[in-house]
Design a protein around this motif. Structure first.
Motif, PDB file in Angstrom:
ATOM      1  N   VAL A  16       0.870  -1.186   0.000  1.00 57.81           N
ATOM      2  CA  VAL A  16       0.000   0.000   0.000  1.00 57.81           C
ATOM      3  C   VAL A  16       0.903   1.231   0.000  1.00 57.81           C
ATOM      4  O   VAL A  16       1.829   1.327   0.807  1.00 57.81           O
ATOM      5  CB  VAL A  16      -0.930  -0.028   1.242  1.00 57.81           C
ATOM      6  N   ARG A  17       0.645   2.157  -0.911  1.00 60.81           N
ATOM      7  CA  ARG A  17       1.506   3.340  -1.018  1.00 60.81           C
ATOM      8  C   ARG A  17       0.754   4.646  -0.788  1.00 60.81           C
ATOM      9  O   ARG A  17       1.354   5.718  -0.837  1.00 60.81           O
ATOM     10  CB  ARG A  17       2.212   3.350  -2.379  1.00 60.81           C
ATOM     11  N   ARG A  18      -0.561   4.571  -0.548  1.00 62.52           N
ATOM     12  CA  ARG A  18      -1.330   5.785  -0.249  1.00 62.52           C
ATOM     13  C   ARG A  18      -2.090   5.581   1.067  1.00 62.52           C
ATOM     14  O   ARG A  18      -2.850   4.627   1.215  1.00 62.52           O
ATOM     15  CB  ARG A  18      -2.300   6.108  -1.397  1.00 62.52           C
ATOM     16  N   PRO A 131      -5.088   2.467   4.814  1.00 62.96           N
ATOM     17  CA  PRO A 131      -4.959   2.725   3.373  1.00 62.96           C
ATOM     18  C   PRO A 131      -6.077   3.624   2.847  1.00 62.96           C
ATOM     19  O   PRO A 131      -7.199   3.557   3.348  1.00 62.96           O
ATOM     20  CB  PRO A 131      -5.106   1.337   2.739  1.00 62.96           C
ATOM     21  N   VAL A 132      -5.750   4.467   1.868  1.00 67.72           N
ATOM     22  CA  VAL A 132      -6.818   5.173   1.139  1.00 67.72           C
ATOM     23  C   VAL A 132      -6.898   4.604  -0.278  1.00 67.72           C
ATOM     24  O   VAL A 132      -7.223   5.303  -1.228  1.00 67.72           O
ATOM     25  CB  VAL A 132      -6.647   6.718   1.122  1.00 67.72           C
ATOM     26  N   GLU A 133      -6.531   3.363  -0.404  1.00 65.62           N
ATOM     27  CA  GLU A 133      -6.697   2.563  -1.624  1.00 65.62           C
ATOM     28  C   GLU A 133      -7.086   1.173  -1.111  1.00 65.62           C
ATOM     29  O   GLU A 133      -6.954   0.914   0.097  1.00 65.62           O
ATOM     30  CB  GLU A 133      -5.388   2.504  -2.425  1.00 65.62           C
ATOM     31  N   PRO A 134      -7.560   0.270  -1.962  1.00 63.54           N
ATOM     32  CA  PRO A 134      -7.935  -1.038  -1.424  1.00 63.54           C
ATOM     33  C   PRO A 134      -6.756  -1.679  -0.665  1.00 63.54           C
ATOM     34  O   PRO A 134      -5.622  -1.637  -1.137  1.00 63.54           O
ATOM     35  CB  PRO A 134      -8.291  -1.845  -2.676  1.00 63.54           C
ATOM     36  N   ALA A 135      -7.068  -2.230   0.498  1.00 58.05           N
ATOM     37  CA  ALA A 135      -6.011  -2.828   1.325  1.00 58.05           C
ATOM     38  C   ALA A 135      -5.595  -4.195   0.786  1.00 58.05           C
ATOM     39  O   ALA A 135      -4.496  -4.667   1.067  1.00 58.05           O
ATOM     40  CB  ALA A 135      -6.501  -2.978   2.762  1.00 58.05           C
ATOM     41  N   HIS A 136      -6.484  -4.815   0.020  1.00 56.20           N
ATOM     42  CA  HIS A 136      -6.246  -6.206  -0.397  1.00 56.20           C
ATOM     43  C   HIS A 136      -6.464  -6.395  -1.885  1.00 56.20           C
ATOM     44  O   HIS A 136      -7.177  -5.623  -2.520  1.00 56.20           O
ATOM     45  CB  HIS A 136      -7.212  -7.146   0.347  1.00 56.20           C
ATOM     46  N   ARG A 137      -5.891  -7.474  -2.401  1.00 59.41           N
ATOM     47  CA  ARG A 137      -6.215  -7.921  -3.758  1.00 59.41           C
ATOM     48  C   ARG A 137      -7.459  -8.805  -3.663  1.00 59.41           C
ATOM     49  O   ARG A 137      -7.626  -9.526  -2.683  1.00 59.41           O
ATOM     50  CB  ARG A 137      -5.053  -8.709  -4.346  1.00 59.41           C
ATOM     51  N   SER A 138      -8.279  -8.735  -4.700  1.00 58.02           N
ATOM     52  CA  SER A 138      -9.501  -9.540  -4.610  1.00 58.02           C
ATOM     53  C   SER A 138      -9.366 -10.850  -5.364  1.00 58.02           C
ATOM     54  O   SER A 138     -10.208 -11.734  -5.207  1.00 58.02           O
ATOM     55  CB  SER A 138     -10.704  -8.743  -5.094  1.00 58.02           C
ATOM     56  N   SER A 139      -8.295 -11.008  -6.175  1.00 57.17           N
ATOM     57  CA  SER A 139      -8.099 -12.320  -6.805  1.00 57.17           C
ATOM     58  C   SER A 139      -6.620 -12.539  -7.110  1.00 57.17           C
ATOM     59  O   SER A 139      -5.833 -11.578  -7.198  1.00 57.17           O
ATOM     60  CB  SER A 139      -8.933 -12.439  -8.082  1.00 57.17           C
ATOM     61  N   LEU A 140      -6.257 -13.817  -7.284  1.00 54.95           N
ATOM     62  CA  LEU A 140      -4.853 -14.158  -7.534  1.00 54.95           C
ATOM     63  C   LEU A 140      -4.337 -13.528  -8.815  1.00 54.95           C
ATOM     64  O   LEU A 140      -3.146 -13.248  -8.952  1.00 54.95           O
ATOM     65  CB  LEU A 140      -4.688 -15.680  -7.619  1.00 54.95           C
ATOM     66  N   SER A 141      -5.256 -13.275  -9.769  1.00 59.26           N
ATOM     67  CA  SER A 141      -4.820 -12.717 -11.053  1.00 59.26           C
ATOM     68  C   SER A 141      -4.258 -11.300 -10.885  1.00 59.26           C
ATOM     69  O   SER A 141      -3.582 -10.782 -11.768  1.00 59.26           O
ATOM     70  CB  SER A 141      -5.979 -12.719 -12.055  1.00 59.26           C
ATOM     71  N   GLU A 142      -4.529 -10.677  -9.741  1.00 54.83           N
ATOM     72  CA  GLU A 142      -3.990  -9.320  -9.520  1.00 54.83           C
ATOM     73  C   GLU A 142      -2.525  -9.348  -9.072  1.00 54.83           C
ATOM     74  O   GLU A 142      -1.886  -8.299  -8.997  1.00 54.83           O
ATOM     75  CB  GLU A 142      -4.837  -8.597  -8.472  1.00 54.83           C
ATOM     76  N   PHE A 143      -1.998 -10.540  -8.740  1.00 55.34           N
ATOM     77  CA  PHE A 143      -0.577 -10.634  -8.372  1.00 55.34           C
ATOM     78  C   PHE A 143       0.253 -10.692  -9.657  1.00 55.34           C
ATOM     79  O   PHE A 143       0.010 -11.568 -10.495  1.00 55.34           O
ATOM     80  CB  PHE A 143      -0.305 -11.919  -7.572  1.00 55.34           C
ATOM     81  N   LYS A 144       1.217  -9.791  -9.796  1.00 55.11           N
ATOM     82  CA  LYS A 144       2.132  -9.882 -10.948  1.00 55.11           C
ATOM     83  C   LYS A 144       3.328 -10.724 -10.488  1.00 55.11           C
ATOM     84  O   LYS A 144       4.214 -10.245  -9.785  1.00 55.11           O
ATOM     85  CB  LYS A 144       2.612  -8.489 -11.352  1.00 55.11           C
ATOM     86  N   ARG A 145       3.321 -11.992 -10.871  1.00 57.53           N
ATOM     87  CA  ARG A 145       4.359 -12.886 -10.381  1.00 57.53           C
ATOM     88  C   ARG A 145       4.806 -13.841 -11.478  1.00 57.53           C
ATOM     89  O   ARG A 145       4.086 -14.085 -12.444  1.00 57.53           O
ATOM     90  CB  ARG A 145       3.837 -13.731  -9.205  1.00 57.53           C
ATOM     91  N   LYS A 146       6.030 -14.429 -11.287  1.00 62.59           N
ATOM     92  CA  LYS A 146       6.503 -15.490 -12.175  1.00 62.59           C
ATOM     93  C   LYS A 146       5.557 -16.683 -12.039  1.00 62.59           C
ATOM     94  O   LYS A 146       4.844 -16.814 -11.031  1.00 62.59           O
ATOM     95  CB  LYS A 146       7.918 -15.919 -11.766  1.00 62.59           C
TER      96      LYS A 146
END
Ligand SMILES: Cc1cc2nc3c(=O)[nH]c(=O)nc-3n(C[C@H](O)[C@H](O)[C@H](O)COP(=O)(O)O)c2cc1C
Length: 259
Positions: A16-18, A131-146
């Motif tokens: 979280v950056r905001r 946070p003033v942005e969503p604290a969590h991801r709502s699905s695994l597809s939002e993770f940018k990973r290998k």
């Protein structure tokens, strides 16, 4: 390591950056401080300290503003960076499980007062707050990973390496690779050239501690116990371009009547 909701947080946490710049209320800060004191280290013999500071006490290159900054200090001993990552990730997941945002700040530095407040080396700073942005991801597809095959050649890897795969890392470089089998995994870290090493070698060691924290949480979630060793054999079999870090033994827990 406290199991609690930390395992679940692996699958939804994000940096979280905001933040709302209003400080957290005192009782919440006290709860966080008391959790910090309870975090088990990877290497108990390495002395560490954690302290909470404000924006004015840290120098940050990127303009991240937050109400609180956790400074992690450590003795500079073999394994201290991996130990820092292992401990800090427990805090990162704990905060996420409480809906509190956080972000590792590898490029931040303590200002004079914050530096002087411990005799140990400040190895990492973690911003945190509401946070003033969503604290969590709502699905695994939002993770940018290998993908899993990019981080392991273990075929039957189950959920353990999925938890590793989702680990955060500096610049999202994901420097880990795992070989072995579902019962003994050997962890390796990418070798960097001299120029990159100056900036990222320390960060990669912290990243390895984070990944091992995720792996251990996943194993415990499956009712397994985890032990660690250094294996000469695994060191000699490092994949091209990687160096050996540690071996992780995944053991069945003894039946309840044997405990
Ligand atoms: C050791 C470490 C250092 C990091 N340093 C910074 C940093 O200086 N600034 C920043 O904005 N994010 C930093 N991050 C956050 C990563 O960029 C982030 O974890 C990665 O891109 C994956 O995204 P996620 O955490 O949202 O899953 C750092 C993460 C780690 C683990």
């Amino acid at each position: 390591m406290e199991q609690g909701n930390l395992y679940e947080a692996i699958y939804k946490r994000k940096s979280v950056r905001r933040y709302d710049l209003e400080p957290l209320n005192l009782s919440l800060l006290e709860e966080i401080s008391s959790y910090m004191q309870s975090i088990p280290p990877f290497f108990p013999e390495i002395k560490t300290e954690m302290r909470i500071f404000e924006q004015a006490d840290v120098r940050i290159l990127l303009p991240i503003k937050a109400p609180h900054f956790l400074l992690f200090y450590s003795e500079n001993k073999d394994g201290y960076l991996m130990n820092a990552g292992y401990m800090l990730e427990q805090l990162d997941l704990y905060l996420s499980s409480r809906g509190i945002g956080s972000c590792y700040l590898g490029m931040a530095q303590p200002k004079k007062n914050a530096k002087k407040s411990s005799s140990l080396e400040c190895v990492m700073i973690l911003a945190f707050g509401i946070p003033v942005e969503p604290a969590h991801r709502s699905s695994l597809s939002e993770f940018k990973r290998k993908s899993l095959p990019q981080i392991t050649d273990i075929q039957d890897n189950g959920p353990l390496l999925e938890a590793v795969r989702l680990s955060p890392s500096a610049t999202n470089s994901q420097p880990w690779f795992f070989t072995g089998n579902p019962y003994i995994l050997h962890a390796y870290c990418i070798k960097l050239n001299l120029i990159k090493a100056a900036a990222y070698e320390k960060m990669n060691k912290i990243d390895m501690g984070i990944a091992i924290c995720h792996l251990e949480l996943a194993a415990r979630h499956l009712g397994k116990t985890v032990t660690y060793s250094f294996e000469g054999n695994a060191k000699n079999l490092a994949p091209e371009g990687y160096y050996y870090v540690i071996s992780i033994h995944i053991n069945e827990s003894p039946p309840a009547n044997m405990v």
